[in-house]
Design a protein around this motif. Structure first.
Motif, short mmCIF file in Angstrom:
data_model
loop_
_atom_site.label_atom_id
_atom_site.label_comp_id
_atom_site.label_asym_id
_atom_site.label_seq_id
_atom_site.Cartn_x
_atom_site.Cartn_y
_atom_site.Cartn_z
N LYS A 152 -0.68 50.81 27.52
CA LYS A 152 -0.38 51.37 28.80
C LYS A 152 -0.48 50.29 29.83
CE LYS A 152 -0.69 55.64 30.38
NZ LYS A 152 -1.35 57.21 30.45
N GLU A 153 0.65 50.01 30.39
CA GLU A 153 0.57 49.19 31.76
C GLU A 153 -0.21 49.72 32.75
OE1 GLU A 153 4.19 47.42 32.82
OE2 GLU A 153 4.71 46.82 30.83
N SER A 154 -0.67 48.88 33.71
CA SER A 154 -1.27 49.14 35.02
C SER A 154 -0.23 49.71 35.72
CB SER A 154 -2.07 48.12 35.63
OG SER A 154 -1.13 47.02 35.84
N PHE A 155 -0.52 50.54 36.98
CA PHE A 155 0.01 50.99 37.91
C PHE A 155 0.04 50.34 39.21
CE2 PHE A 155 -0.02 55.63 36.24
CZ PHE A 155 0.70 55.31 34.88
N SER A 156 1.18 50.40 39.88
CA SER A 156 1.00 50.04 41.65
C SER A 156 0.26 50.91 42.17
CB SER A 156 2.67 49.69 41.94
OG SER A 156 3.02 51.15 42.15
#
Length: 158
Positions: free
Chosen positions: A119-123
């Motif tokens: 899972k990619e990081s979020f802004s």
């Protein structure tokens, strides 16, 4: 987690307990194969079943250690959801220990900021959006309000 606890006015003894809980909440993952923990991609149902056992394993480890026993129930409860759809006990609302509810928010924030292999990081704006969306289902809405206030005040790096 500590900043949420401070905003709630928790006494030092509870803040210290919260610090220990944050350190140990995932100790039960010690029994999970590394290939599951570091898998790139979605977990299978069987792998999720293995992952979902870590709160119980962690609580057993904590209960067996005199210095950690006082956070065992919080470790057990850190994947419970406000609406009762979490695990392993399907606790709901205030039946979930307060420190576990705080840990749930801190842990989710950590995942959102740092990402995971799958899972990619979020802004920051996406983090705010996600907490608002999950307030009242996954997260205690009062604690989400406190957390978002702290985030808005710049209390966290993201």
């Amino acid at each position: 987690a500590r900043k949420i606890g401070e905003r709630l006015g928790l006494p030092d003894s509870e803040l210290n307990r919260l610090k220990l809980l944050i350190t140990l909440h995932d100790i039960g993952k010690i029994n999970i194969e590394e290939k599951i923990l570091t898998k790139n991609g979605p977990l299978t149902d069987a792998e999720w079943d293995v992952m979902k056992k870590h709160p119980e394993t962690g609580a057993r480890i904590a209960r067996a250690t005199e210095s950690f026993a006082h956070v065992a129930d919080d470790i057990l409860s850190h994947h419970e959801w406000w609406d009762g759809s979490g695990y392993p006990q399907e606790l709901k609302e205030e039946d979930i220990p307060l420190l576990a509810r705080i840990t749930t928010i801190a842990d989710a924030y950590d995942v959102m900021v740092n990402g995971r292999p799958y899972k990619e990081s979020f802004s920051k704006s996406r983090i705010v959006e996600e907490f608002k969306r999950c307030s009242g289902t996954q997260f205690d809405p009062e604690l989400v309000d406190i957390f978002l206030g702290l985030l808005h005040e710049g209390e966290f790096d993201s």
